[in-house]
Design an enzyme around this catalytic site. Structure first.
Site, PDB file in Angstrom:
ATOM      1  CE  LYS A 204      -1.523   1.326   4.092  1.00 49.07           C
ATOM      2  NZ  LYS A 204      -1.099   3.293   4.029  1.00 49.07           N
ATOM      3  CG  ASN A 205       2.985   3.223   3.200  1.00 52.17           C
ATOM      4  OD1 ASN A 205       1.489   2.993   3.157  1.00 52.17           O
ATOM      5  ND2 ASN A 205       3.914   2.308   4.550  1.00 52.17           N
TER       6      ASN A 205
ATOM      7  CB  CYS B 188      -4.826  11.363  11.919  1.00 57.27           C
ATOM      8  SG  CYS B 188      -3.293  10.867  12.319  1.00 57.27           S
TER       9      CYS B 188
ATOM     10  NE  ARG C 201       1.011   9.660  10.309  1.00 59.99           N
ATOM     11  CZ  ARG C 201       0.443   8.792   9.441  1.00 59.99           C
ATOM     12  NH1 ARG C 201      -0.637   8.768  10.015  1.00 59.99           N
ATOM     13  NH2 ARG C 201       1.463   8.738   8.978  1.00 59.99           N
ATOM     14  N   PRO C 202       2.238  16.431  11.322  1.00 59.01           N
ATOM     15  CG  PRO C 202       4.106  17.371  11.967  1.00 59.01           C
ATOM     16  CD  PRO C 202       3.159  16.411  11.959  1.00 59.01           C
TER      17      PRO C 202
ATOM     18  CG  ASP D 256       3.701   1.791   9.407  1.00 63.86           C
ATOM     19  OD1 ASP D 256       3.509   2.044  10.350  1.00 63.86           O
ATOM     20  OD2 ASP D 256       3.711   2.130   8.897  1.00 63.86           O
TER      21      ASP D 256
ATOM     22  NE  ARG E 241      -6.496   4.451   5.478  1.00 67.51           N
ATOM     23  CZ  ARG E 241      -5.602   4.864   6.929  1.00 67.51           C
ATOM     24  NH1 ARG E 241      -5.779   4.739   7.914  1.00 67.51           N
ATOM     25  NH2 ARG E 241      -3.956   5.359   5.740  1.00 67.51           N
TER      26      ARG E 241
HETATM   27  C1  UD1 Z   1       4.932   6.180   6.581  1.00 68.82           C
HETATM   28  C2  UD1 Z   1       3.559   5.634   6.603  1.00 68.82           C
HETATM   29  C3  UD1 Z   1       3.266   4.971   7.641  1.00 68.82           C
HETATM   30  C4  UD1 Z   1       4.689   4.895   8.811  1.00 68.82           C
HETATM   31  C5  UD1 Z   1       4.698   6.435   8.916  1.00 68.82           C
HETATM   32  C6  UD1 Z   1       6.111   5.957   9.672  1.00 68.82           C
HETATM   33  C7  UD1 Z   1       3.011   5.721   4.055  1.00 68.82           C
HETATM   34  C8  UD1 Z   1       1.909   5.980   3.119  1.00 68.82           C
HETATM   35  N1  UD1 Z   1       2.924   6.029   5.462  1.00 68.82           N
HETATM   36  O1  UD1 Z   1       3.649   8.535   6.795  1.00 68.82           O
HETATM   37  O2  UD1 Z   1       2.809   3.742   7.203  1.00 68.82           O
HETATM   38  O3  UD1 Z   1       3.478   4.432  10.208  1.00 68.82           O
HETATM   39  O4  UD1 Z   1       5.724   6.686   7.053  1.00 68.82           O
HETATM   40  O5  UD1 Z   1       7.550   5.050   8.772  1.00 68.82           O
HETATM   41  O6  UD1 Z   1       3.937   6.191   3.583  1.00 68.82           O
HETATM   42  N2  UD1 Z   1       6.903  14.088  10.466  1.00 68.82           N
HETATM   43  C9  UD1 Z   1       6.755  15.952  10.546  1.00 68.82           C
HETATM   44  N3  UD1 Z   1       6.247  16.700  10.029  1.00 68.82           N
HETATM   45  C10 UD1 Z   1       6.836  16.587   8.855  1.00 68.82           C
HETATM   46  C11 UD1 Z   1       6.430  15.218   8.920  1.00 68.82           C
HETATM   47  C12 UD1 Z   1       6.618  14.200   9.426  1.00 68.82           C
HETATM   48  O7  UD1 Z   1       6.911  16.517  12.408  1.00 68.82           O
HETATM   49  O8  UD1 Z   1       6.935  17.725   7.839  1.00 68.82           O
HETATM   50  C13 UD1 Z   1       7.050  13.243  11.772  1.00 68.82           C
HETATM   51  C14 UD1 Z   1       5.127  12.866  11.890  1.00 68.82           C
HETATM   52  O9  UD1 Z   1       4.625  13.580  13.098  1.00 68.82           O
HETATM   53  C15 UD1 Z   1       6.122  11.702  12.137  1.00 68.82           C
HETATM   54  C16 UD1 Z   1       7.600  11.033  11.923  1.00 68.82           C
HETATM   55  O10 UD1 Z   1       7.814  11.891  11.388  1.00 68.82           O
HETATM   56  O11 UD1 Z   1       6.965  11.402  13.523  1.00 68.82           O
HETATM   57  C17 UD1 Z   1       7.382  10.406  10.562  1.00 68.82           C
HETATM   58  O12 UD1 Z   1       6.670  10.946  10.011  1.00 68.82           O
HETATM   59  P1  UD1 Z   1       6.892  10.312   8.621  1.00 68.82           P
HETATM   60  O13 UD1 Z   1       7.636   9.461   8.105  1.00 68.82           O
HETATM   61  O14 UD1 Z   1       6.806  11.505   7.673  1.00 68.82           O
HETATM   62  O15 UD1 Z   1       5.415   9.430   8.386  1.00 68.82           O
HETATM   63  P2  UD1 Z   1       4.280   8.813   7.146  1.00 68.82           P
HETATM   64  O16 UD1 Z   1       4.528   9.579   5.804  1.00 68.82           O
HETATM   65  O17 UD1 Z   1       3.370   9.737   7.147  1.00 68.82           O
END
Ligand code: UD1
Length: 430
Positions: free
Chosen positions: A22-23, A117, A122-123, A309, A401
């Site tokens: 999915k990811n 969420c 999750r910013p 995950d 999902r």
């Molecule tokens: C992706 C995966 C999700 C997985 C996560 C971590 C997809 C579609 N989803 O989510 O299944 O759980 O990686 O392996 O691939 N953060 C910030 N600012 C930002 C972006 C992230 O502070 O702009 C923080 C997040 O809150 C979190 C950390 O960085 O604490 C990692 O998040 P991130 O790797 O971005 O997760 P996703 O890409 O949303």
């Protein structure tokens, strides 16, 4: 609302096939926005998030065909809108993946802020900061992020992420592919899904090196074109089924997977007593004696370490291991919501901040439980498979999902699990 009814206590036995990741499919679908030509993707899992992502592409003006159930043919020749709307972003945060491609190809993109969420705030600040480093201007207008490339095109640059972000890395990789000049991403995410996206982009004509390492180099090109690509197997689904075999004291052959993508998970599960054998590069054989598990601590970290995950599923397993295990969640705040439901089923778990102590082995008994997010629901399914009696899981739309046909796949290997829909689900509540 649909529910799952599980009668636990049956060791799973047989063969199970893993679906596409999915990811990986989510960013690959978004990548089709980078070109007016057709992108064909195979092995796209038939799950709700992918249906949502496809709806987003269609909403923007792309055409999407499905010649076969798991093949999508996307043509983004006539894009008419440049915004990921709130209705979609709020149900699926990965819709922010449309930002990078839109900004790079059309010089403009808008996305409603994702907001809170279930697994934390999750910013997307790191995505936006990175776009600014590529020359974009970013502003917030009535809850909508508006990004523009002042000269119509982004400019390659050095992008350093303060924190490893998976979709952030993907967004920048896509955006930089069409920027002028060279971009270097420092502290990039190293997940297999990043490599898969880079493979697709390179097939489309991008020039990306280093995907899968912490430093990615992208030489921007003028235009990208058609490509055909097969999505990698889902490593989290693979891990979930390994735990399903282990928690039921069963024996499964897991096919169409890539064990290299989940080495940290396999290593941890082996240490805890699960027997995992690699029959060939795409098949695992998993076996576990009913009393064969011992408690092992785990800390979630970015790839290649133990993935967040798999944390919920691992917690369910640790309720069946002898001893106390400490589970530390470092990626997301508020990602222990499954713990309270596991406790209702008889687990002994203490939570202190981002640490959970699981006291095993406890006997689990079936109970009505509520799924709170995708992986939390998977952990409740696993606990239900191991529990005595009946477990009724509510809000299974979370599991829809990201897990393709989980009920059918589990039934085929001997689980007593049923999806209750409509009146059946209501009746089960009474
Ligand atoms: C992706 C995966 C999700 C997985 C996560 C971590 C997809 C579609 N989803 O989510 O299944 O759980 O990686 O392996 O691939 N953060 C910030 N600012 C930002 C972006 C992230 O502070 O702009 C923080 C997040 O809150 C979190 C950390 O960085 O604490 C990692 O998040 P991130 O790797 O971005 O997760 P996703 O890409 O949303």
């Amino acid at each position: 609302m649909d529910k799952f009814l599980i009668k636990g206590g049956k060791p799973l036995k047989g063969k199970i096939e893993i679906s596409g990741a999915k990811n990986s499919a989510l960013p690959c679908l978004a990548a089709a926005l980078l070109t007016p030509e057709t992108v064909i993707l195979h092995n796209v899992p038939y799950v709700k998030d992918l249906i949502t992502q496809r709806r987003l592409l269609e909403d923007l003006g792309a055409t999407a065909l499905t010649p076969e159930l798991r093949t999508h043919k996307i043509t983004a020749a006539h894009i008419e809108r440049f915004e990921a709307p709130y209705e979609l972003v709020k149900t699926m945060r990965a819709s922010v993946l449309a930002l990078g491609p839109l900004l790079a190809r059309f010089g403009q993109a808008k996305v409603s802020l994702p907001g809170g969420c279930a697994i934390g705030t999750r910013p997307i600040d790191l995505h936006l900061k990175a776009f600014e480093q590529l020359g974009a201007t970013v502003s917030l207008e009535a809850g909508v992020v508006v990004a523009r490339a002042p000269q119509g095109r982004l400019v390659g640059s050095d992008v350093g992420f303060e924190k490893v972000t998976v979709t952030g890395t993907e967004n920048v990789m896509m955006a930089a592919s069409l920027a002028s000049g060279r971009t270097t991403i420092h502290n990039a995410a190293q997940e297999p899904e990043i490599e898969d996206l880079a493979d697709l982009l390179n097939k489309m004509g991008a020039r990306i090196k280093g995907a899968g390492t912490a430093t990615i180099e992208i030489e921007g090109v003028e235009a990208l074109g058609a490509a055909e690509h097969t999505i990698i197997p889902d490593r989290i689904e693979t891990g979930t089924f390994i735990v399903a075999a282990a928690i039921t004291g069963g024996e499964l052959e897991i096919k169409n997977c890539n064990p290299k993508h989940l080495s940290a998970v396999i290593e941890k599960l082996r240490a805890a007593g699960v027997e995992i054998e690699e029959l060939n590069p795409t098949t695992l054989h998993v076996k576990c004696r009913p009393d064969g598990l011992t408690a092992k601590d785990v800390t979630t970290e970015p790839h290649p370490l133990f993935p967040t995950d798999m944390q919920a599923q691992y917690m369910a397993l640790m309720t069946q291991a002898e001893g106390v295990s400490t589970i530390t969640e470092t990626i997301f705040e508020n990602r222990f919501m499954h713990a309270s439901e596991l406790i209702r089923m008889g687990a002994k778990i203490e939570i202190a901040g981002n640490t959970a102590h699981v006291h095993g082995k406890t006997r689990l008994s079936g109970a009505p439980v509520l799924a709170s997010d995708l992986r939390a629901s998977a952990s409740l399914v696993l606990a239900g498979l191991a529990a005595d009696g009946e477990t009724l899981i509510d809000r299974v739309y979370h599991i829809d999902r990201g897990y393709e046909n989980i009920v059918k796949k589990l039934e085929k290997v001997g689980a007593d699990i049923r999806r209750l829909t409509g009146n059946m689900a209501l009746a089960a509540e009474e």
